[in-house]
Design a protein around this motif. Structure first.
Motif, mmCIF file in Angstrom:
data_model
loop_
_atom_site.group_PDB
_atom_site.id
_atom_site.type_symbol
_atom_site.label_atom_id
_atom_site.label_comp_id
_atom_site.label_asym_id
_atom_site.label_seq_id
_atom_site.Cartn_x
_atom_site.Cartn_y
_atom_site.Cartn_z
ATOM 1 N N GLY A 11 -71.939 -69.379 -8.374
ATOM 2 C CA GLY A 11 -71.140 -69.847 -9.448
ATOM 3 C C GLY A 11 -69.819 -70.419 -9.053
ATOM 4 N N ALA A 12 -69.239 -69.870 -7.755
ATOM 5 C CA ALA A 12 -67.933 -70.242 -7.688
ATOM 6 C C ALA A 12 -67.620 -71.760 -7.411
ATOM 7 N N LEU A 13 -66.531 -72.303 -7.606
ATOM 8 C CA LEU A 13 -66.246 -73.744 -7.472
ATOM 9 C C LEU A 13 -65.339 -73.971 -6.233
ATOM 10 N N THR A 14 -65.621 -75.345 -6.057
ATOM 11 C CA THR A 14 -64.899 -75.700 -4.675
ATOM 12 C C THR A 14 -64.101 -76.985 -5.134
ATOM 13 N N LEU A 15 -62.680 -76.996 -4.793
ATOM 14 C CA LEU A 15 -62.195 -78.144 -5.141
ATOM 15 C C LEU A 15 -61.490 -78.946 -4.161
ATOM 16 N N ILE A 16 -61.597 -80.292 -4.006
ATOM 17 C CA ILE A 16 -61.461 -81.017 -2.738
ATOM 18 C C ILE A 16 -60.290 -82.091 -3.030
ATOM 19 N N HIS A 17 -59.173 -82.045 -2.414
ATOM 20 C CA HIS A 17 -58.454 -83.156 -3.012
ATOM 21 C C HIS A 17 -58.578 -84.216 -2.031
ATOM 22 N N ASP A 18 -58.151 -85.464 -2.464
ATOM 23 C CA ASP A 18 -58.301 -86.971 -1.968
ATOM 24 C C ASP A 18 -59.723 -87.234 -1.623
ATOM 25 N N SER A 19 -60.468 -86.623 -2.594
ATOM 26 C CA SER A 19 -62.014 -86.956 -2.456
ATOM 27 C C SER A 19 -62.435 -88.408 -2.542
ATOM 28 N N PHE A 23 -66.801 -79.142 -7.110
ATOM 29 C CA PHE A 23 -68.277 -79.067 -6.971
ATOM 30 C C PHE A 23 -68.444 -77.838 -7.121
ATOM 31 N N ASP A 24 -69.920 -77.354 -7.243
ATOM 32 C CA ASP A 24 -70.330 -76.083 -7.045
ATOM 33 C C ASP A 24 -71.509 -76.191 -5.950
ATOM 34 N N ARG A 25 -72.033 -74.867 -5.637
ATOM 35 C CA ARG A 25 -73.270 -74.925 -4.530
ATOM 36 C C ARG A 25 -74.547 -74.829 -5.274
ATOM 37 N N ALA A 26 -75.038 -76.244 -5.325
ATOM 38 C CA ALA A 26 -76.356 -76.300 -6.169
ATOM 39 C C ALA A 26 -76.860 -77.566 -5.538
#
Ligand SMILES: C[S@@+](CC[C@H](N)C(=O)[O-])C[C@H]1O[C@@H](n2cnc3c(N)ncnc32)[C@H](O)[C@@H]1O
Length: 230
Positions: free
Chosen positions: A140-148, A180-183
């Motif tokens: 359930g953890a999130l990933t945030l990505i700059h300059d996507s 994003f999340d891992r799914a």
């Protein structure tokens, strides 16, 4: 968030207030003992937002940056600035610095991660490597990505991971900061990412137009900032 932003806004770097709020909101959702990993800290602008949110909830931040030399990022003097900024924000007990490349820090990493923020080197290969950190995310953890959606390297890595390999699901964005999340992405999830491509094309066109001083193109695209879109 207002107090955190007042502190972070004195720190040089690349993070808008709205993007800072997204980081803040995601970090404030964490619970005591949680771990945030940030890849690419520079002078500590985003680290300050994440660190103050982490401090408020009893979490910790691992900040990873090799402080690369050169005019763009400033090398070891930037590390000194980062450390001074973290100390000035009262975050020395919250933020742990790993002064190395993210790829090297990943070797042997064995802790669960509750929130991942990626804003390091922006080439395709490094971003794919950095997405290897998602293996350590708790469910359930999130990933945030700059300059996507303004960098050919970042965007192509995301297309690969989401559309081709189906490892990540794109949820939403604040300007170019995407969540994003891992799914395994559904068809609708894939179309949501692909739907950002016209906006990505606009942003890289602006970057190219700025380099060749094509003012009519910039006007036509409604870009009046002195900076590249981010
Ligand atoms: C765009 S800046 C980060 C901006 C920062 N997040 C902010 O809020 O201002 C990118 C940073 O990534 C760092 N970097 C470059 N290669 C890296 C790598 N392999 N691993 C981690 N960081 C890297 C650079 O030293 C630089 O400080």
């Amino acid at each position: 968030m207002d107090a955190a932003w007042a502190r972070a806004d004195h720190v040089g770097g690349w993070l808008t207030q709205a993007q800072g709020r997204l980081l803040w909101d995601c970090a404030r959702d964490l619970t005591p003992g949680a771990r945030i990993v940030e890849i690419g800290s520079h002078q500590g602008r985003s680290t300050t937002v994440l660190g103050l949110a982490a401090q408020a909830v009893g979490a910790k931040v691992t900040a990873i940056d090799p402080f690369v030399e050169g005019a763009m990022f400033g090398g070891q003097s930037t590390r000194a600035t980062f450390e001074a900024n973290i100390a000035a924000a009262g975050l020395e007990d919250v933020v742990e610095l790993l002064p190395m490349k993210s790829q090297d820090a990943l070797v042997g990493w064995d802790q669960p991660i509750d929130l991942l923020y990626i804003d390091g080197k922006h080439d395709y290969w490094t971003v794919v490597d950095d997405l290897g950190w998602t293996e350590h995310l708790v469910p359930g953890a999130l990933t945030l990505i700059h300059d996507s959606f303004c960098s050919i390297g970042v965007t192509s890595a995301l297309l690969d991971q989401v559309l081709v390999r189906g490892r990540l699901r794109y949820l939403r964005r604040e300007t170019t900061m995407a969540v994003f999340d891992r799914a395994v992405p559904t068809g609708a999830d894939r179309r949501r990412l692909a739907g950002e491509l016209p906006w990505f094309t606009r942003n890289v066109t602006i970057k190219a137009a700025r380099r060749v001083h094509a003012a009519p193109v910039l006007r036509a695209l409604g870009h009046d900032s002195p900076y590249d879109p981010y």
